[in-house]
Design a protein around this motif. Sequence first.
Motif, PDB file in Angstrom:
ATOM      1  N   ASN A 120      -5.074  22.982   2.185  1.00  0.00           N
ATOM      2  CA  ASN A 120      -5.158  22.096   1.024  1.00  0.00           C
ATOM      3  C   ASN A 120      -4.300  20.862   1.311  1.00  0.00           C
ATOM      4  N   PRO A 121      -4.925  19.789   1.827  1.00  0.00           N
ATOM      5  CA  PRO A 121      -4.133  18.615   2.193  1.00  0.00           C
ATOM      6  C   PRO A 121      -3.869  17.716   0.987  1.00  0.00           C
ATOM      7  N   SER A 122      -2.912  16.816   1.147  1.00  0.00           N
ATOM      8  CA  SER A 122      -2.683  15.792   0.128  1.00  0.00           C
ATOM      9  C   SER A 122      -3.715  14.685   0.330  1.00  0.00           C
ATOM     10  N   PRO A 123      -3.879  13.774  -0.657  1.00  0.00           N
ATOM     11  CA  PRO A 123      -4.908  12.734  -0.505  1.00  0.00           C
ATOM     12  C   PRO A 123      -4.714  11.829   0.707  1.00  0.00           C
ATOM     13  N   THR A 124      -3.460  11.643   1.174  1.00  0.00           N
ATOM     14  CA  THR A 124      -3.266  10.838   2.381  1.00  0.00           C
ATOM     15  C   THR A 124      -3.320  11.689   3.647  1.00  0.00           C
ATOM     16  N   SER A 178      -1.116  13.455   4.763  1.00  0.00           N
ATOM     17  CA  SER A 178       0.177  13.473   5.445  1.00  0.00           C
ATOM     18  C   SER A 178       0.823  14.843   5.382  1.00  0.00           C
ATOM     19  N   SER A 179       0.427  15.637   4.391  1.00  0.00           N
ATOM     20  CA  SER A 179       1.005  16.970   4.278  1.00  0.00           C
ATOM     21  C   SER A 179      -0.074  17.919   3.781  1.00  0.00           C
ATOM     22  N   ALA A 208      -4.226  15.657  -8.153  1.00  0.00           N
ATOM     23  CA  ALA A 208      -5.384  15.613  -7.252  1.00  0.00           C
ATOM     24  C   ALA A 208      -5.373  16.847  -6.355  1.00  0.00           C
ATOM     25  N   ASN A 209      -6.501  17.074  -5.715  1.00  0.00           N
ATOM     26  CA  ASN A 209      -6.659  18.139  -4.711  1.00  0.00           C
ATOM     27  C   ASN A 209      -6.218  19.504  -5.247  1.00  0.00           C
ATOM     28  N   VAL A 262      -1.460  18.121  -5.869  1.00  0.00           N
ATOM     29  CA  VAL A 262      -0.406  17.120  -5.736  1.00  0.00           C
ATOM     30  C   VAL A 262      -0.525  16.087  -6.851  1.00  0.00           C
ATOM     31  N   ILE A 306       6.982  22.099  -5.706  1.00  0.00           N
ATOM     32  CA  ILE A 306       7.475  22.896  -4.574  1.00  0.00           C
ATOM     33  C   ILE A 306       7.702  22.116  -3.292  1.00  0.00           C
ATOM     34  N   ALA A 307       7.146  20.920  -3.177  1.00  0.00           N
ATOM     35  CA  ALA A 307       7.316  20.192  -1.909  1.00  0.00           C
ATOM     36  C   ALA A 307       6.995  18.712  -2.107  1.00  0.00           C
ATOM     37  N   LEU A 308       7.506  17.902  -1.219  1.00  0.00           N
ATOM     38  CA  LEU A 308       7.106  16.497  -1.189  1.00  0.00           C
ATOM     39  C   LEU A 308       5.682  16.411  -0.639  1.00  0.00           C
ATOM     40  N   ALA A 309       4.870  15.591  -1.243  1.00  0.00           N
ATOM     41  CA  ALA A 309       3.491  15.445  -0.749  1.00  0.00           C
ATOM     42  C   ALA A 309       3.316  14.199   0.094  1.00  0.00           C
ATOM     43  N   GLU A 310       4.202  13.237  -0.075  1.00  0.00           N
ATOM     44  CA  GLU A 310       4.129  11.990   0.687  1.00  0.00           C
ATOM     45  C   GLU A 310       2.832  11.250   0.446  1.00  0.00           C
ATOM     46  N   ALA A 311       2.119  11.635  -0.612  1.00  0.00           N
ATOM     47  CA  ALA A 311       0.838  10.984  -0.875  1.00  0.00           C
ATOM     48  C   ALA A 311       1.017   9.820  -1.825  1.00  0.00           C
ATOM     49  N   ILE A 312       0.164   8.824  -1.717  1.00  0.00           N
ATOM     50  CA  ILE A 312       0.173   7.759  -2.726  1.00  0.00           C
ATOM     51  C   ILE A 312      -1.210   7.707  -3.356  1.00  0.00           C
ATOM     52  N   ASP A 359      -6.793   7.837   1.283  1.00  0.00           N
ATOM     53  CA  ASP A 359      -6.713   7.069   2.526  1.00  0.00           C
ATOM     54  C   ASP A 359      -6.145   7.968   3.628  1.00  0.00           C
ATOM     55  N   ARG A 415       4.023  18.110  -4.437  1.00  0.00           N
ATOM     56  CA  ARG A 415       3.082  19.242  -4.531  1.00  0.00           C
ATOM     57  C   ARG A 415       3.613  20.213  -5.572  1.00  0.00           C
ATOM     58  N   SER A 465       3.811  25.340   4.552  1.00  0.00           N
ATOM     59  CA  SER A 465       3.778  23.938   4.144  1.00  0.00           C
ATOM     60  C   SER A 465       3.977  23.104   5.403  1.00  0.00           C
ATOM     61  N   ASN A 488       0.814  -1.223   0.000  1.00  0.00           N
ATOM     62  CA  ASN A 488       0.000   0.000   0.000  1.00  0.00           C
ATOM     63  C   ASN A 488       0.842   1.264   0.000  1.00  0.00           C
TER      64      ASN A 488
END
Lengths: 477, 495
Positions: free
Chosen positions: B403-407, B409-410, A385-386, A400, A471-477, B272, A421, B439, A208
């Motif tokens: 404005n969050p990321s989909p997880t 986390s940020s 997304a977002n 992101v 501009i930044a890491l989103a850490e999203a998957i 998630d 991001r 951020s 995951n």
Amino acid sequence: MNPVNPLSLSAKPRDTVRDTPVGTPVLTTDALTAIARETLNTFTTDLASVSIAQVVTSIARVSRNRVRLTNDGSDFTVRLVASDGVRGGVELWLNTVDPVRLREGITYLEGLARTQSGDPARFVTTYRQPVYGPNTTWFDRTAAALNDGSASALIPTLVNPVLDAGFHAAAFAGLWARSMVYADTFGTLVAGRETDMEFTVTGRTPENRASGWAGQAVRDWNKLDLGTVAQDAVRLTRLATQPVKFEPGRYTAILGRPALAQLVRRITYAFDGTVPLSQFFDPKTQRPKLGQRVMDERITIRSDPNDPDGGYLPFSSDGRVCTAGIWVERGALKALPYGAGAAIDLGVAPPNQPPDSLRIEGATPITIDDMIAQCKRGIYVNRFANIELLDIPTGQMTGVTSGGCYLIRDGKIDKAIKDLRFLESPFFALNRVEAVGHTARAAFGYAPWQGDWPIAPTIVPPLMVRDFNFIALAEAI
Amino acid sequence: MDAALQSDVEFADIRVGTQRQYDISAAGMGGLSSAVGYSVRVRAQGTWSVKHGTALTTDAVTSTAREAAVTARNAAAVNATLRRTKLGGLDTLELAPAPVVTGEWHVPVEVDPFTVPFDDTVRLCESLAGLGPRFGHVGTLASVRWTTETIVFASTDGSLVTQTLPRAIPNFGAVAWLPSSTGDTVYVALAGAEPASRGYEIVLATDLPDRYRAAAEEAIRLRELPITTFDDVGRYPIVFGGSAFAALAATILSPALDGDRIFGFEADASGDSFLVPIDDALHAATPAFSPLLTMSAHRALPSPVAVGWDDDGVTPEPYTLIEHGRVVDVHTTRDTAPLMAEWYRQRNQPMRSHGCSVTASPTGAPVGGGSHVVVHPASTTISNESLWRDMTHGFFMRGLRVNPSPTLSSAAASSGYGLEIKHGKPIARLNPYEPLRISVAARSLFDKQMVALGGSNTVGTGFETLSKSMPWQRLWQPATAPAARCDNVDVIKWS
């Protein structure tokens, strides 16, 4: 009429109603037109209008590798507007075409129209009877599929290849049909129908930590190709395995169709001559930059209600005309649409409502593989997304990457990277074009930031852009 | 429900409702709407089939229930054709038990806004607007939306309940500007004029002019500060005001603990959570967040999400999500509570839904996430000013867009509504047109960066609209929180 107790419309069960039962097709334009005529005839005020839309949907959602939910039904949206010709218009929204409730609503609304100050903007100034183009957005086979449970029946084609590949699957199948009519006391009467579908599937790696997303949005059932959608999701999920962190910065980006669609759909406000806020206007004079270069000269942007890849109804929900137009031609601003009221006020003819669908085309298109081959170092973005629009004049937005983000090195996809991001404006990105791909309608998937589902057809190419701003890491998957 | 039972289904429920709404302001009437509808939900082998419509006749609704039963069985048959996978999934989840409920629940209302003449409200808004000029270069925002829903819920278990849910959504505030710069405005909302499950009495409160005066005076005080457009990137201490910290709780912390996200029901939609797998967070040796952080949730009055029963027919209960930094629970419905069963067993808690099921309309499909989250303030009186008193250089953010990321986390966030602080004193106010942008990484912000919380005197409430599901429904996520100071927050340049 005592304007005291609003909306105390009866909700008592009755023996007969006119609403279509669940599972039956969307009403024909003839049936809807008859209802609109009858409703309009009920009004006794000098000015009145009726808009009715019926939407029928069939949805299937897959989560945790199985169909968790189906959701089918029929919804009406009825907008009634009345004015005594002195005060502005007052309006009432209902969600039924039951004649008893419509009569109750009109009686109540007319009481308000004669006693309350409404909004003058709710009534269009009288204009010449519009001439509408043909309605080409309806497909019988799609409408038929709405009524036979096809949404969940398509799930195995969409999901099994992802499961076979050893990934978790989440998916969405949505079928949609809409019938719409508008009538007013000026004599305008127009009706039309449309069908649409969207299918998306997300593969997730066993741990995951990464995902690959693919989808298709199409009006015509005969153009469905869910096998390819599933294979794309499998391919992108395989590539996404073991993503690594990558330093944000400005990089050459190859934006897949879903990625570009998310960006340009968020600046559709620019394709409206009455909104002088975008990069298409000179900020000092507030006049459109007609004839001036506003994008890379390979880019052409147009809209056509009869676009074979996803047009739209030739009228808006308040009966105004929608026609084809070329907005940007080979990078230069060629025209902007002006709705009926503004067209009269500004002397712009003929009136044309801002478009629903957008088509972006590029001269000398190349394949995504060719783009990657041309890229020394860059990032391939499958989807965004977002999305949040931060600044209307510049079109600057953030969001992101999602559903697949990959590092390109020396003309090849090198590895998956963790989501990033971005901060970017599509107005500016479309001025930094390196290469343009082949145009097709893009799917959106979950996109509440773009409006209501389904999102209007957005027909775009993949795009290779230099100096895209991550501009930044989103850490999203 | 009788028709569903005759169709041989495991379980079915129905929501039948009416929803009325109108908007009104000093400018006159806005939109009026009236909707009726129902949704029947049938369960077969763990798959839900929802069918909805607007024709409120016995024939139409019973026919719909029978069709839903057929569709649910068809969907279950589709599941039988999906490949078995070594990864698991294809699970048939149980529903959490729920007692049979019957009865009625009506939010007590002193004055029903649907009986008040429109003109009375217009005049009330006008009278508030008329106060502004007395202060000099002060304007007024005065509008209110009234909604009321009547919902009947029934299930094949025998539940049958009716509830009436009125909601007031006021938007009252004072806007001040300097004559030399009319486009540069400062907005201050009226204290206590928040969305609530209440009637017309909220705009009849006798202290409304006093609260307006306080807001106007605050706006006048703030407009005297010079405006700053700050673009020196770096790490700074930031005090988030109660409403700003509530926005962070509503958009990051609460959805991160949404059972639908945690257990993969939103994988095709909103995303998630960075707290997946939740077992890791529940059993972590060290807390996931700062020990200062305790967050609970409820659906009690006067919150606008207060209900007597949720859309699963469950009586909502208050519950704690984060206790001194440790994740101890998630938002649950009858669908997601069984996935927490082992955790509840270990803690000797009953496995049951917290009552978070919600729909945006009577024709919607229920999803999780209807609770009002509350971040607990410090036990002593700690003001906003005392949180920034030792700051050499930092900021106070009064409001926040996140404005969050989909997880989750940020997130990127911005505020044009706050103060620049130097040596413990406000020296400028933020520019609403060039907001301060930050951020944040959720784990860090709510843990190491969070150094102090304000007292109950700093508490504010935020009402975010969050979307979830496919097609998406827009749902309220109210949150109440104290001010919070976080250090080393990344201020970034967005140009």
